[in-house]
Write an enzyme that holds these catalytic residues in place. Sequence first.
Site, PDB file in Angstrom:
ATOM      1  N   VAL A  62       1.213  -3.627   3.844  1.00 25.47           N
ATOM      2  CA  VAL A  62       1.231  -4.911   4.561  1.00 25.47           C
ATOM      3  C   VAL A  62       2.494  -5.732   4.300  1.00 25.47           C
ATOM      4  O   VAL A  62       2.691  -6.770   4.927  1.00 25.47           O
ATOM      5  CB  VAL A  62      -0.018  -5.798   4.300  1.00 25.47           C
ATOM      6  CG1 VAL A  62      -1.259  -5.215   4.918  1.00 25.47           C
ATOM      7  CG2 VAL A  62      -0.206  -6.070   2.828  1.00 25.47           C
ATOM      8  N   LYS A  75       0.246   3.381  -2.936  1.00 24.47           N
ATOM      9  CA  LYS A  75      -0.950   4.222  -3.069  1.00 24.47           C
ATOM     10  C   LYS A  75      -0.615   5.720  -3.041  1.00 24.47           C
ATOM     11  O   LYS A  75      -1.355   6.535  -3.578  1.00 24.47           O
ATOM     12  CB  LYS A  75      -1.956   3.879  -1.964  1.00 24.47           C
ATOM     13  CG  LYS A  75      -2.485   2.442  -2.057  1.00 24.47           C
ATOM     14  CD  LYS A  75      -3.310   2.070  -0.829  1.00 24.47           C
ATOM     15  CE  LYS A  75      -3.811   0.624  -0.893  1.00 24.47           C
ATOM     16  NZ  LYS A  75      -4.497   0.224   0.371  1.00 24.47           N
ATOM     17  N   TYR A 118      -4.053  -3.091  -9.982  1.00 26.73           N
ATOM     18  CA  TYR A 118      -3.888  -2.818  -8.549  1.00 26.73           C
ATOM     19  C   TYR A 118      -2.979  -3.857  -7.872  1.00 26.73           C
ATOM     20  O   TYR A 118      -2.053  -3.501  -7.138  1.00 26.73           O
ATOM     21  CB  TYR A 118      -5.270  -2.777  -7.878  1.00 26.73           C
ATOM     22  CG  TYR A 118      -5.215  -2.695  -6.380  1.00 26.73           C
ATOM     23  CD1 TYR A 118      -4.897  -1.493  -5.739  1.00 26.73           C
ATOM     24  CD2 TYR A 118      -5.452  -3.813  -5.579  1.00 26.73           C
ATOM     25  CE1 TYR A 118      -4.828  -1.415  -4.355  1.00 26.73           C
ATOM     26  CE2 TYR A 118      -5.383  -3.746  -4.199  1.00 26.73           C
ATOM     27  CZ  TYR A 118      -5.070  -2.543  -3.592  1.00 26.73           C
ATOM     28  OH  TYR A 118      -4.990  -2.474  -2.224  1.00 26.73           O
ATOM     29  N   SER A 135       0.798  -1.243   0.000  1.00 25.81           N
ATOM     30  CA  SER A 135       0.000   0.000   0.000  1.00 25.81           C
ATOM     31  C   SER A 135       0.822   1.279   0.000  1.00 25.81           C
ATOM     32  O   SER A 135       0.248   2.363  -0.143  1.00 25.81           O
ATOM     33  CB  SER A 135      -0.942   0.009   1.190  1.00 25.81           C
ATOM     34  OG  SER A 135      -1.978  -0.899   0.951  1.00 25.81           O
ATOM     35  N   TYR A 174      -4.535   3.600   8.062  1.00 31.80           N
ATOM     36  CA  TYR A 174      -5.873   3.013   8.277  1.00 31.80           C
ATOM     37  C   TYR A 174      -6.404   3.425   9.648  1.00 31.80           C
ATOM     38  O   TYR A 174      -6.271   4.580  10.045  1.00 31.80           O
ATOM     39  CB  TYR A 174      -5.814   1.485   8.129  1.00 31.80           C
ATOM     40  CG  TYR A 174      -5.112   1.043   6.874  1.00 31.80           C
ATOM     41  CD1 TYR A 174      -5.627   1.407   5.624  1.00 31.80           C
ATOM     42  CD2 TYR A 174      -3.937   0.308   6.905  1.00 31.80           C
ATOM     43  CE1 TYR A 174      -4.995   1.012   4.455  1.00 31.80           C
ATOM     44  CE2 TYR A 174      -3.302  -0.086   5.738  1.00 31.80           C
ATOM     45  CZ  TYR A 174      -3.834   0.276   4.530  1.00 31.80           C
ATOM     46  OH  TYR A 174      -3.213  -0.115   3.377  1.00 31.80           O
TER      47      TYR A 174
HETATM   48  N1  GLU Z   1      -2.328  -5.436  -1.660  1.00 28.89           N
HETATM   49  C1  GLU Z   1      -2.820  -5.283  -0.313  1.00 28.89           C
HETATM   50  C2  GLU Z   1      -4.323  -5.423  -0.301  1.00 28.89           C
HETATM   51  O1  GLU Z   1      -4.935  -4.877  -1.190  1.00 28.89           O
HETATM   52  C3  GLU Z   1      -2.419  -3.944   0.206  1.00 28.89           C
HETATM   53  C4  GLU Z   1      -2.870  -3.695   1.621  1.00 28.89           C
HETATM   54  C5  GLU Z   1      -1.834  -2.937   2.404  1.00 28.89           C
HETATM   55  O2  GLU Z   1      -0.675  -2.896   2.047  1.00 28.89           O
HETATM   56  O3  GLU Z   1      -2.202  -2.370   3.454  1.00 28.89           O
HETATM   57  O4  GLU Z   1      -4.892  -6.032   0.552  1.00 28.89           O
END
Ligand code: GLU
Length: 313
Positions: free
Chosen positions: A265, A71, A195, A68, A247
């Site tokens: 993650v 992003k 994605y 993430s 988050y």
């Molecule tokens: N590819 C992971 C998902 O979409 C990213 C989540 C993350 O890194 O927090 O669940």
Amino acid sequence: MNKPALHLNLVVKDIADEMRRRPDRGEVASYIPELARVDPKHFGIAVFDDEGNLACGGDCDMPFSIQSVSKVFTLTLALGRYGDRLWQRVGREPSGSAFNSIVQLEYERGVPRNPFINAGAIAITDMILSGHQPREALGEILRFMRFLAGDATITIDEAVAASEQRTGYRNIALANYMKSFGVLDNAVDLTLGVYFHQCAIAMSCKQLAMAGRFLAHNGRNPATGMSVVNPERARRINAVMMTCGHYDGSGEFAYRVGLPGKSGVGGGILAVAPGKASIAVWAPGLDAAGNSHLGRVALEALTKRLGWSIFGA
Ligand code: GLU
């Protein structure tokens, strides 16, 4: 090396040593099978200060799955293409719920709370994909990462992408749900394909800290002199990182670290000390909110020792 650079080096080495020894390492992400294989003993940190001095420790050259953290960069790209119209598609309020939560989407008629929860990031990727083939969209994202990091060797870990593609049931549900509200323009499987691959970009702490430098310096990478975004946009991206980058752990991260940051993650965190430094840490074990446990502990130690929290000492 000048005195502040020496001091920074010392602090970073101390922190890397301490993190290597700590027993509390969190749990590696297991819902993406390929990430479950990563050794939780890894720890890496890299810091670029305002003068371009690099301080690093631990496994700072080892590529990991940025997940993430990507992003931040897709948001930057999409803002470049759509400008403030982007905010009609995705909100910019903290969610207070888990990174892969679906509940809010129903209340808010498929409009994700912010670009950093999974639903919001999928919507942003969908915007980047529009008008392109998935391969072109992915190429654009990868080229952007290579340009920002000044490193053409950055690649996508296909095994991680395939692993998530096979088991990404929640993201598939989120995307279908948004599609039913007309929030996604492209076919769900195409948007998710891009994605999952953007999340599977592999970078080291050094590369990531380099790529984040523009956010620490009003949108301009001091290494190249290139302006990536204007100062106002950099400030706003930082604001969204501060409020939404971790988050439902974003409040805790602000409280303890006091910097805009984005976690993934894979255990990576990119943090920005405005005017001072771009920082990347990697420790694969996560806390209950899905953020790197030791990554956060290390950043807290760093900002404390250097007085870098944006909220003061
Ligand atoms: N590819 C992971 C998902 O979409 C990213 C989540 C993350 O890194 O927090 O669940």
